[in-house]
Structure formats: C-alpha cells, structure tokens
Scaffold this motif. Structure first.
Motif, PDB file in Angstrom:
ATOM      1  N   ALA A   1     -33.026  24.622  21.390  1.00 37.54           N
ATOM      2  CA  ALA A   1     -31.927  24.113  20.567  1.00 37.54           C
ATOM      3  C   ALA A   1     -31.340  25.218  19.707  1.00 37.54           C
ATOM      4  O   ALA A   1     -30.134  25.232  19.436  1.00 37.54           O
ATOM      5  N   TYR A   2     -32.188  26.162  19.278  1.00 38.19           N
ATOM      6  CA  TYR A   2     -31.699  27.237  18.413  1.00 38.19           C
ATOM      7  C   TYR A   2     -30.876  28.247  19.202  1.00 38.19           C
ATOM      8  O   TYR A   2     -29.932  28.826  18.671  1.00 38.19           O
ATOM      9  N   LEU A   3     -31.226  28.453  20.471  1.00 42.16           N
ATOM     10  CA  LEU A   3     -30.425  29.341  21.295  1.00 42.16           C
ATOM     11  C   LEU A   3     -29.080  28.699  21.601  1.00 42.16           C
ATOM     12  O   LEU A   3     -28.041  29.370  21.626  1.00 42.16           O
ATOM     13  N   VAL A   4     -29.081  27.386  21.811  1.00 36.53           N
ATOM     14  CA  VAL A   4     -27.818  26.662  21.979  1.00 36.53           C
ATOM     15  C   VAL A   4     -26.987  26.782  20.707  1.00 36.53           C
ATOM     16  O   VAL A   4     -25.768  27.002  20.753  1.00 36.53           O
ATOM     17  N   GLY A   5     -27.641  26.656  19.558  1.00 36.41           N
ATOM     18  CA  GLY A   5     -26.938  26.795  18.288  1.00 36.41           C
ATOM     19  C   GLY A   5     -26.332  28.174  18.116  1.00 36.41           C
ATOM     20  O   GLY A   5     -25.185  28.311  17.661  1.00 36.41           O
ATOM     21  N   LEU A   6     -27.084  29.212  18.470  1.00 30.22           N
ATOM     22  CA  LEU A   6     -26.558  30.571  18.368  1.00 30.22           C
ATOM     23  C   LEU A   6     -25.376  30.758  19.304  1.00 30.22           C
ATOM     24  O   LEU A   6     -24.380  31.402  18.950  1.00 30.22           O
ATOM     25  N   ALA A   7     -25.456  30.185  20.508  1.00 31.68           N
ATOM     26  CA  ALA A   7     -24.346  30.288  21.460  1.00 31.68           C
ATOM     27  C   ALA A   7     -23.102  29.607  20.907  1.00 31.68           C
ATOM     28  O   ALA A   7     -21.984  30.147  20.990  1.00 31.68           O
ATOM     29  N   ALA A   8     -23.284  28.420  20.323  1.00 32.50           N
ATOM     30  CA  ALA A   8     -22.136  27.711  19.739  1.00 32.50           C
ATOM     31  C   ALA A   8     -21.547  28.510  18.582  1.00 32.50           C
ATOM     32  O   ALA A   8     -20.314  28.620  18.450  1.00 32.50           O
ATOM     33  N   LEU A   9     -22.408  29.090  17.751  1.00 27.21           N
ATOM     34  CA  LEU A   9     -21.937  29.903  16.622  1.00 27.21           C
ATOM     35  C   LEU A   9     -21.143  31.102  17.118  1.00 27.21           C
ATOM     36  O   LEU A   9     -20.053  31.416  16.600  1.00 27.21           O
ATOM     37  N   THR A  10     -21.664  31.795  18.119  1.00 27.92           N
ATOM     38  CA  THR A  10     -20.976  32.974  18.649  1.00 27.92           C
ATOM     39  C   THR A  10     -19.628  32.588  19.243  1.00 27.92           C
ATOM     40  O   THR A  10     -18.612  33.261  19.014  1.00 27.92           O
ATOM     41  N   LEU A  11     -19.611  31.505  20.015  1.00 28.77           N
ATOM     42  CA  LEU A  11     -18.369  31.048  20.630  1.00 28.77           C
ATOM     43  C   LEU A  11     -17.327  30.705  19.559  1.00 28.77           C
ATOM     44  O   LEU A  11     -16.161  31.122  19.649  1.00 28.77           O
ATOM     45  N   LEU A  12     -17.737  29.978  18.549  1.00 25.36           N
ATOM     46  CA  LEU A  12     -16.803  29.577  17.494  1.00 25.36           C
ATOM     47  C   LEU A  12     -16.337  30.784  16.685  1.00 25.36           C
ATOM     48  O   LEU A  12     -15.163  30.870  16.291  1.00 25.36           O
ATOM     49  N   ALA A  13     -17.232  31.736  16.438  1.00 29.12           N
ATOM     50  CA  ALA A  13     -16.842  32.939  15.699  1.00 29.12           C
ATOM     51  C   ALA A  13     -15.814  33.746  16.476  1.00 29.12           C
ATOM     52  O   ALA A  13     -14.863  34.299  15.896  1.00 29.12           O
ATOM     53  N   GLU A  14     -15.983  33.820  17.791  1.00 25.11           N
ATOM     54  CA  GLU A  14     -15.013  34.534  18.618  1.00 25.11           C
ATOM     55  C   GLU A  14     -13.652  33.840  18.573  1.00 25.11           C
ATOM     56  O   GLU A  14     -12.599  34.488  18.471  1.00 25.11           O
ATOM     57  N   GLU A  15     -13.666  32.523  18.655  1.00 25.89           N
ATOM     58  CA  GLU A  15     -12.407  31.778  18.601  1.00 25.89           C
ATOM     59  C   GLU A  15     -11.754  31.929  17.228  1.00 25.89           C
ATOM     60  O   GLU A  15     -10.533  32.049  17.118  1.00 25.89           O
ATOM     61  N   ALA A  16     -12.574  31.931  16.177  1.00 31.47           N
ATOM     62  CA  ALA A  16     -12.038  32.037  14.815  1.00 31.47           C
ATOM     63  C   ALA A  16     -11.443  33.405  14.544  1.00 31.47           C
ATOM     64  O   ALA A  16     -10.583  33.550  13.668  1.00 31.47           O
ATOM     65  N   ALA A  17     -11.895  34.420  15.286  1.00 25.68           N
ATOM     66  CA  ALA A  17     -11.324  35.758  15.099  1.00 25.68           C
ATOM     67  C   ALA A  17      -9.858  35.784  15.523  1.00 25.68           C
ATOM     68  O   ALA A  17      -9.055  36.548  14.986  1.00 25.68           O
ATOM     69  N   ALA A  18      -9.519  34.942  16.484  1.00 22.32           N
ATOM     70  CA  ALA A  18      -8.122  34.870  16.937  1.00 22.32           C
ATOM     71  C   ALA A  18      -7.304  33.939  16.062  1.00 22.32           C
ATOM     72  O   ALA A  18      -6.135  34.197  15.776  1.00 22.32           O
ATOM     73  N   LYS A  19      -7.935  32.854  15.606  1.00 21.07           N
ATOM     74  CA  LYS A  19      -7.231  31.877  14.777  1.00 21.07           C
ATOM     75  C   LYS A  19      -8.275  31.117  13.977  1.00 21.07           C
ATOM     76  O   LYS A  19      -9.225  30.588  14.558  1.00 21.07           O
ATOM     77  N   PRO A  20      -8.140  31.040  12.644  1.00 17.17           N
ATOM     78  CA  PRO A  20      -9.141  30.324  11.833  1.00 17.17           C
ATOM     79  C   PRO A  20      -9.353  28.904  12.339  1.00 17.17           C
ATOM     80  O   PRO A  20      -8.437  28.277  12.875  1.00 17.17           O
ATOM     81  N   LEU A  21     -10.591  28.426  12.160  1.00 17.86           N
ATOM     82  CA  LEU A  21     -10.967  27.128  12.694  1.00 17.86           C
ATOM     83  C   LEU A  21     -11.293  26.120  11.592  1.00 17.86           C
ATOM     84  O   LEU A  21     -11.931  26.467  10.592  1.00 17.86           O
ATOM     85  N   LEU A  22     -10.869  24.893  11.823  1.00 18.22           N
ATOM     86  CA  LEU A  22     -11.361  23.754  11.062  1.00 18.22           C
ATOM     87  C   LEU A  22     -12.137  22.882  12.035  1.00 18.22           C
ATOM     88  O   LEU A  22     -11.581  22.389  13.023  1.00 18.22           O
ATOM     89  N   LEU A  23     -13.433  22.724  11.779  1.00 17.69           N
ATOM     90  CA  LEU A  23     -14.261  21.854  12.601  1.00 17.69           C
ATOM     91  C   LEU A  23     -14.356  20.505  11.905  1.00 17.69           C
ATOM     92  O   LEU A  23     -14.751  20.425  10.741  1.00 17.69           O
ATOM     93  N   VAL A  24     -13.998  19.466  12.608  1.00 17.30           N
ATOM     94  CA  VAL A  24     -14.050  18.112  12.068  1.00 17.30           C
ATOM     95  C   VAL A  24     -15.104  17.329  12.831  1.00 17.30           C
ATOM     96  O   VAL A  24     -15.021  17.211  14.065  1.00 17.30           O
ATOM     97  N   ALA A  25     -16.088  16.828  12.113  1.00 18.85           N
ATOM     98  CA  ALA A  25     -17.148  16.023  12.729  1.00 18.85           C
ATOM     99  C   ALA A  25     -17.206  14.696  11.993  1.00 18.85           C
ATOM    100  O   ALA A  25     -17.694  14.627  10.861  1.00 18.85           O
ATOM    101  N   GLU A  26     -16.700  13.663  12.631  1.00 17.96           N
ATOM    102  CA  GLU A  26     -16.676  12.348  11.988  1.00 17.96           C
ATOM    103  C   GLU A  26     -17.855  11.489  12.436  1.00 17.96           C
ATOM    104  O   GLU A  26     -18.345  11.622  13.556  1.00 17.96           O
ATOM    105  N   ASP A  27     -18.261  10.615  11.513  1.00 16.21           N
ATOM    106  CA  ASP A  27     -19.366   9.690  11.793  1.00 16.21           C
ATOM    107  C   ASP A  27     -20.590  10.432  12.331  1.00 16.21           C
ATOM    108  O   ASP A  27     -21.154  10.088  13.377  1.00 16.21           O
ATOM    109  N   VAL A  28     -20.998  11.453  11.598  1.00  8.02           N
ATOM    110  CA  VAL A  28     -22.112  12.274  12.097  1.00  8.02           C
ATOM    111  C   VAL A  28     -23.430  11.497  12.116  1.00  8.02           C
ATOM    112  O   VAL A  28     -24.394  11.919  12.761  1.00  8.02           O
ATOM    113  N   HIS A  29     -23.486  10.351  11.433  1.00  7.49           N
ATOM    114  CA  HIS A  29     -24.696   9.522  11.510  1.00  7.49           C
ATOM    115  C   HIS A  29     -24.878   8.956  12.911  1.00  7.49           C
ATOM    116  O   HIS A  29     -25.978   8.486  13.251  1.00  7.49           O
ATOM    117  N   TRP A  30     -23.812   8.968  13.710  1.00 11.95           N
ATOM    118  CA  TRP A  30     -23.902   8.471  15.082  1.00 11.95           C
ATOM    119  C   TRP A  30     -23.888   9.597  16.119  1.00 11.95           C
ATOM    120  O   TRP A  30     -23.896   9.327  17.323  1.00 11.95           O
TER     121      TRP A  30
END
Length: 898
Positions: free
Chosen positions: A107-136
C-alpha cells in the motif's frame, strides 16, 4: 443560494487554494446535508477559474469493498502519466488499479506512486484534489490519500476532503486542517428558506424553520413535501424525515422509473449504461432508454450527464433501497449480476447480496474475489469478502477457515478490533485452529498490553503445534512469544519453556529465525552461540531484508551493536523497496539505538527520526516511543538537555501506558546522560540504577547490561563505589561474550580502581568500531592522570577525547574534555556547530543520500517523498551548509566523517 451563511468557510478555502503555505489541505466535517458538497463545489469552480486542475473522487457506500475504486476514480484523468513512473512504482500502481498483473503491491508503494504521479502533474498545472464522502471510500484508497496528504510539502497540490460527522477515516490523522460545518444561524436559515419557498404562510414558515433548525438540506427539500408535512412525527429524526420526503417523491413516479432508481441506488458506480442494462433485465430483456429516468430528474432526485446517473444527495440514494421490499432488492441485485458479466468481483458481491442462506458456490466466488483484492493490495476489501464468504459457507470448518484467514489479513494490516471480532466469530474448536487464533490475537503490539503469563501459554501452544509437525507455524508462535520477552518480563520459567520448544524443533541451529528467538529469550545464557551464528551470517547481509531485520534485532539483544547496526542498515533499503513501512521502523529503531551506543550520532539522528515518523504513521506506538527515547539520548549526548528532557517525557508517557520496558529503559538512560552532563551525579546514578531493579518497569533483561559505563561514571562521581562493586560482581556472573558488556566492565573497573594497567586494558580491547567508548576511556584516563599530577601525559588522552567527541557531535562530552584540558594548561579551539547539526533530521537524511550520489528521484523513493520535494529541501540545505553543489556537499560530509 445553498452557501448562505458559509462566507467565512468559503473564504478560508479560497485562501488555501490560492496559497496553501504550510497546509496540505482541509477536511470538512459535518452531518449529512449540512452543505459540505455545496461548499466544495463552489471551491472547485473557483479553483478551475484560477487555473488549477481539479481531480475528484467520491466515496460510495456500495464501493467500500472494491479495493482502490476511489483511487482509480481520482487518477483516471491523469492515467497516461503512470507509464512515466519509475518501474517499481509504475508496476505497483498498475497492479493496484487492476490495469496489469504483477506482484502484490505494498500500500505504501502504491501511495508513493500516486504521490509521484500527482507531483508530476502539479508541476505542469497546480492541482486541487477533491475527495468527497471519504467515510465511504474503500480503505485502500483512503490510506493512499492519507499517505499523499502527509507528504504534500512544497508541491502545488491541495486536498479538500469531506467527512460525515462522527465517522472515522485515515484522513483525520493525515495533517489536514479541520473545518467543522455547523447548522446555519437563524437569520441565514430564514434567508435560505425565503429564497427556496418565498410565499409560505407565516405559520408554515415558522414550523419549517423550527423543524429544520438551521439544516440546509432540510430547508431546501422539506418545502417540497408540504402536503405531507403536517403528518410528520414531531419527534422523528431529521435525517429520517428527509429520507421519507425522498421516498414519497419516488412513490409518485412511474413503476419503470422506480425500478431504474432502485437499480441505480444498488449499483456501485454511476454508469448509466449498467443501470439501464440491469433495468432491462428486470423488464424481460426489453431495451430501456435513458428517458426512463426523466421523471426522477424532474423530481430533483437524480441528475443525468455524460453517461452517468448521479443522486443529488447520498440520503436520496440510501432512502430508495430502504423503502423497497427484500424481494425487490434481491431481483435488482440479480439483474446487476446479469449486467456485470465481465466484472467477477462486482458480480460476486451482488450475488452475495441476493443470497439469504448458505451457498457454497457464491461463497467460493467471494473467496476468489478476496484473493484478487489481496493480490492488488486491498486488505480491507479482502477481509470483507472473506467475512461475507464465511456467512454463506455451508460447512462449519470452512466458515472457521475463512474467518481466520480474514483475521490474519486484519493482523497484517493493523486492524486489531477487526481481528479480535473475526477470531471470536470463528469459534475455533480444533487444535490447529485454536493455535492459529491464539497466535493472531497475540501479534498486536508484540503483546505489550498482555499479561506476561501469556508467554508460557504461547510456549505450550507452540509445542502442541510442533507435535503435529507444523514447524513453521510453531516458529511463528515462538517469534511472537520471543518479542514479548523484549517488551515485557515473563520470568525465567517462561523463558525456559520457550527454549525447550525451540531446541526440540528440527530446524538447523543457523536458521535466522532460531537465532533471533534464542537471542530474545536467552541473551546471556545462549549469547555465545548467538554471537557465533551472527558472525557467520554477517557475510550474507542484503539477501533478504526480513532476515537482516531479525538478525539486527538479535545482535542488539546480545550487545553486538556493531553487528546490529550492520544488519539493520542492510535491511532498511530492501524494506523500503518492498514498501514494507510496518517493518521498516523496527529496523530503523534498532539501527538508531545501536548507532548511538557506538557514537555514530550523524547516522543515528535520521534513523531515529524516520523510525518515529513511520511508527506513528503505521500505528506502532511503542516503536515510536522507543525511537523518541533514542532521540532523547541523542539530545543528551549533544548537550541539548532541555530537548532531552522533553523527548524523554514524551517517550515515557508512551511507555508507561503499557509498561513497555525497552522504552522506559532507554528513557532512564537518556535521563542519566542528561544528569551526568549537568553534574547531578547522584540523580544520574538513581536514574541508571532503575534499569537494574527487576521490580522497576524500566528493567529490561538485556538492555540493563549495556550501559555499565554510564552507571560507573555516575557511581564514582556520586561516591557510590560500594554499590557499583555489587553491580559489577552481578554482571560479571552473566558469563556472556557480549561486546557491549565487556567494554562497559573494563571501563567500570578502570574508573573504580584506576591505574595505568586498568586503563591500558580498557584501551587494548578492540574498539575500532566503538569510537564513543574509545573516547570515553581516553577522557577518563586523562582526567585521572591530571589528578595524579601527570599533566603532560594527561593532555594526549584529553586531546584525543576532545577530537573524538567533536567528530562524533557529542557536545556535552567534548566540552568536558575541553574543561579538563584547560585545567591541564592547554587551550582548545572553540567548536562551532557541526554542519550536520545545522540540519533537521529530515534534511540530514536527504543530505547524506545526496552525498552518496543518489538522484532526487532515488532519494524520493528511499524516503517516500516526491522528487520535487527532495529538490526543494536540497535548495534549503546548500545555503545552510555553505555549499553550492552536490559535489561540495559530498566533500563536506566526507571530511566531517573523517
């Protein structure tokens, strides 16, 4: 309109999106219908206008058992970037998302992959991540989002999450700023109601305002139910009133529309095509068009767009199945089974929902679903599938097996309450099942909170399992029991029982598991054999990080700190690469403890800090406490006594909560060093003596023997030489080959009965890997020589001590050597802060890895950071150290180490 009274919250979110500074995001909490979604929607719209890219995911109750469903939804728009990730991250993420086959990802390697992917995308354009109803959200996705949230440091990324009040989520402990939405003030509520229903009769308006009590959803939806309003039970909970309102709307719709709504409410996804296909199956195979839902759109229950059907509020979605009969729900689930012919996991869940009694065919399919979820790293989804499979099992033995398998997954993923519930439900009867159940429940927190008598029970269980020929299972139970001998004190009889079982197993004496168990259970009685095995195995470090971790722990128990540091340092890279952040802090804590004892503070500082951080993150409070106690010891050696006291107090609070002996022993060691540094020798002796008292919670069988030098220092200076002689006589009887013990004993004898021969004996030992101990002997020898008026001779030893402690960063001891040198008539150059002391532990980790030649991307993979965050840290590190390049950095650190 829906944001009346929310201007302050909207402004706060706008400021966060405009410039997050030191906050990675916010988690908005509030009851259902309070306006969380409306606030987030307005923020997302504003962010898009401001030039941010918005990525969204929404938790759905029906999707909770589909591993990484939420993460898939979030990352789908940027999926093309997965191909550019480093290979281990790419493979882990693709496997987790079901896009490829591969080894089960951490799970932590998946997390690192997601972080790296999002950081790369954010370098081109800042990101707003929206996570609704995270209890579900499914647990795997929630864990990844929490992992990312903790590591958004300098990235242009903001995470906004919504959470229903009273619900739990990993995101609550991810460092996000809290925002609680309360009900609207009276004036704002009145304004909102007037905007929604401007021509209400005064009496009805007053009644609605009273019933809604500032609840935004009630204010906007209850007016549409005015015809039924007077009949509402005045004590009915507001949420139930709203659900009845939605149900009443559904009841007035055409039957085909009601059927389609029920299917849509039970479907995990918002896919309109799936809903229509299943609805058609219920209508004898007729083709159903989207306009079947037009009446529901007109009734403001759902919205249709781009091939999706979305309920306007989760309460609407939950109200529809609740109002349907069991037979209607069953038919809808079976229709979805037919429609989802190419999706076995979802089919299995719908088939299970449609099955009332035992059905081994469905149970077996759910078990296969669990295996697929586990393969993708979705432990929570696998647990849920196995538990459901157990419910449908036809044979009691099969049910028990499935529940115990689920419990094992719960243990591996740190879910204690879940594991205990599953083991209880399994009701194990047979010997093998009882042994498995006992082992599982004993593995949390290494039994720290359990009665020490449990160790003897585990010995008996291991013996019974071994008698049935299950030797690997017996070894696992023995290891679990051996760990209890570290954290608690079960007594000699229980230790003897464990050794008897270990001796009876047909396992080679050099098996690393047996070596480790023996070291924990009998660090002195069997120390000689353990040390011989460790020296033989030292040539094979790096082959298996789990084996190296075991051996590092074993070496610590027998006082071979040089070997403990070597094995643990070899284990850490492999554990990182495998994403095993649960085991990593254990290896790092041993590494830090050993390096401090050796005097390698530069290596211990980042190891201890990282161990504490990862232990907290992975729910291991006692490992975090041990790492914090090591940090207190480091602060004491550096002369930062205020920090040492603060950290020692923090660690003690953790250790005292459950009597975690290694934590409390290390706390007393740190306090003893602090009092030594401040000249309170009687207090230091009292602190350190606690480690030797079996009745004291700070007593730890092995560790008590590895701070003899500090105890001797305090005893001699406090005039407690008689007490010291008694201690030395007791420790000498241990007949142990422990390097740490013998180094301490030689030093203690030298300061207790000082003389040239005694000091020569202490210096004549092999201290090549123990620079702090060598410096300590030189300092004591120089002090004694000066007091014998052999001043010229004393200077050589005092100078060596000063230079050693300066190089090690042991400021308190270096200053003591300076004072002695001044008394011997020699001045010392003022020592400025070591370059490494100007850095935080986090920065020091990055600097050391950069100096070794690792790229930013490689450093990020080691430390579970994005490579852009690493780059930002290096830009801060260079000016702190007065260097301008990696080459200069490497040269500086190499000079300091020399």
């Amino acid at each position: 309109m829906a944001l009346r009274g929310r201007e302050a919250e909207l402004k706060e979110l706008g400021e966060l999106v405009d410039g997050p500074e030191d906050r990675s995001g916010v988690v908005i909490r509030g009851e259902a219908g309070i306006g969380k979604s409306a606030l987030v929607a307005e923020t997302a719209d504003a962010a898009s206008v401001a030039g941010l890219r918005v990525l969204r995911t929404t938790g759905a109750e029906a999707e909770q058992n589909l591993a990484y469903a939420g993460l898939h939804q979030l990352l789908y728009p940027v999926r093309a970037g997965v191909a550019e990730l480093p290979a281990p991250q790419r493979d882990a993420l693709r496997t987790a998302l079901g896009l490829a086959d591969g080894a089960a990802p951490s799970a932590y390697l998946v997390g690192l992959a997601a972080l790296t992917l999002l950081a790369e995308e954010a370098a081109a354009k800042p990101l707003l991540l929206v996570a609704e109803d995270v209890h579900w959200l499914d647990r795997a996705s929630a864990d990844v989002l929490a992992f990312v949230a903790r590591r958004i440091e300098n990235e242009p990324i903001v995470l906004v999450a919504t959470l229903r009040e009273g619900a739990a989520s990993p995101l609550l402990d991810a460092g996000l700023a809290p925002m609680v939405l309360d009900r609207l003030a009276a004036d704002d509520a009145a304004d909102l109601l007037d905007a929604v229903a401007p021509r209400l009769a005064p009496a009805v308006r007053t009644r609605l305002l009273t019933e809604a009590a500032g609840h935004p959803l009630a204010l906007t939806e209850l007016p549409s139910a005015l015809a039924d309003f007077d009949g509402l039970d005045p004590v009915l909970p507001l949420t139930e009133r709203l659900e009845r309102t939605f149900t009443a709307r559904v009841a007035s719709l055409p039957e085909p529309t009601r059927t389609a709504l029920l299917v849509a409410a039970l479907n995990e996804t918002t896919a309109l095509a799936e809903t229509l296909a299943a609805t058609g199956a219920l209508a004898a195979g007729e083709v159903v068009e989207p306009d079947v839902l037009a009446p529901a759109v007109d009734a403001r229950l759902v919205e249709l767009s781009a091939g999706t059907v979305i309920f306007r509020h989760p309460l609407m979605r939950s109200a529809i199945p609740a109002a349907a009969s069991p037979a209607e729900r069953r038919r809808a689930h079976l229709a979805l089974v037919e429609a989802l012919h190419d999706q076995p996991d979802r089919r299995a869940w719908h088939q299970a929902a449609a099955t009332a009694g035992p059905d081994e065919t469905v149970a077996a399919e759910l078990e296969r679903t669990a295996e697929r979820a586990r393969y993708r790293g979705g432990a929570a989804a696998a647990i849920a599938a196995l538990e459901q499979a157990a419910r449908l099992s036809e044979e009691p033995g099969t049910k028990t097996e499935r529940l115990l398998k689920a419990a094992e997954l719960a243990v591996e993923s740190g879910r204690r309450e879940t594991a205990e519930r599953l083991v209880h439900a399994a009701n194990p009867v047979g010997k093998s099942h009882r042994a498995t159940a006992g082992r599982l429940l004993s593995e949390f927190e290494d039994g720290v909170r359990e009665d020490p008598a449990r160790v003897a029970e585990l010995a008996a269980t291991a013996a019974a399992v071994a008698a049935d020929g299950q030797y690997d299972a017996a070894l696992r139970i023995l290891w679990s029991a051996a760990m209890r001998c570290f954290w608690t004190e079960p007594g000699p009889a229980a230790r003897r029982a464990l050794l008897d079982v270990a001796d009876s197993l047909p396992v080679p004496a050099g098996d690393p598991r047996i070596v480790a168990v023996t070291a924990y259970v009998a660090p002195f009685e069997r120390g000689r054999g353990v040390l011989e095995r460790l020296k033989e195995l030292a040539a094979r470090t790096g082959a298996d990080p789990e084996v190296d971790r075991y051996l590092g722990s074993a070496a610590l128990q027998v006082g071979a700190f040089d070997l403990a540091a070597r094995f643990s340092a070899a284990a850490a890279p492999g554990l990182r690469a495998q994403g095993r952040l649960g085991a990593l802090p254990r290896a790092l804590a041993v590494l830090a403890w050993s390096r401090v004892r050796l005097g390698d503070l530069a290596g211990a500082v980042p190891a201890a800090a990282e161990a504490a951080r990862f232990a907290q993150e992975t729910g291991q409070p006692f490992m975090a406490g041990l790492a914090t106690a090591v940090q207190a010891e480091i602060a004491a050696l550096r002369g930062d006594h205020k920090q040492a006291k603060t950290l020692a107090g923090e660690a003690e609070r953790t250790g005292l909560a459950a009597g975690a002996r290694p934590v409390l022993a290390t706390v007393q060691l740190a306090r003893g060093l602090t009092n030594l540094g401040e000249g309170r020798f009687e207090d230091a002796f009292a602190d350190l003596s606690r480690l030797l008292d079996p009745a004291d919670p700070a007593y730890q069988l092995a560790l008590r023997a590895y701070c003899v030098a500090e105890l001797a220092e305090a005893a001699v200076r406090a005039g407690r030489t008689g007490d010291l002689r008694d201690v030395l006589a007791e420790l000498a009887c241990l007949d142990s080959p422990s390097p740490a013990l013998h180094i301490g004993l030689r030093y203690a004898r030298a300061v207790l009965d000082p003389g040239d021969e005694r000091f020569a004996e202490a210096l004549g030992a092999d201290l090549s890997g123990w620079p702090a101990e060598r410096g300590r002997v030189h300092l004591a020898f120089g002090e004694w020589l000066r007091r014998q008026r052999r001043v010229v001779e004393s200077r050589t030893h005092l100078r060596t001590a000063r230079e050693t402690f300066d190089a090690l960063g042991m400021t308190a001891w270096a200053e003591r050597a300076r004072r002695e040198l001044r008394g011997a008539g020699e001045s010392s150059p003022n020592r400025g802060p070591d370059a490494r002391e100007k850095l935080t532990p986090h920065e020091l980790s990055i600097a050391q890895l950069a100096a070794e030649g690792l790229t930013n991307r490689e450093i990020g993979q080691r430390l579970y950071l994005s490579h852009r965050t690493v780059g930002t840290h290096l830009h801060r590190i260079f000016p702190k150290l007065g260097v301008s390049s990696r080459a200069d950095l490497a040269g500086m650190l190499k000079t300091l180490e020399g």
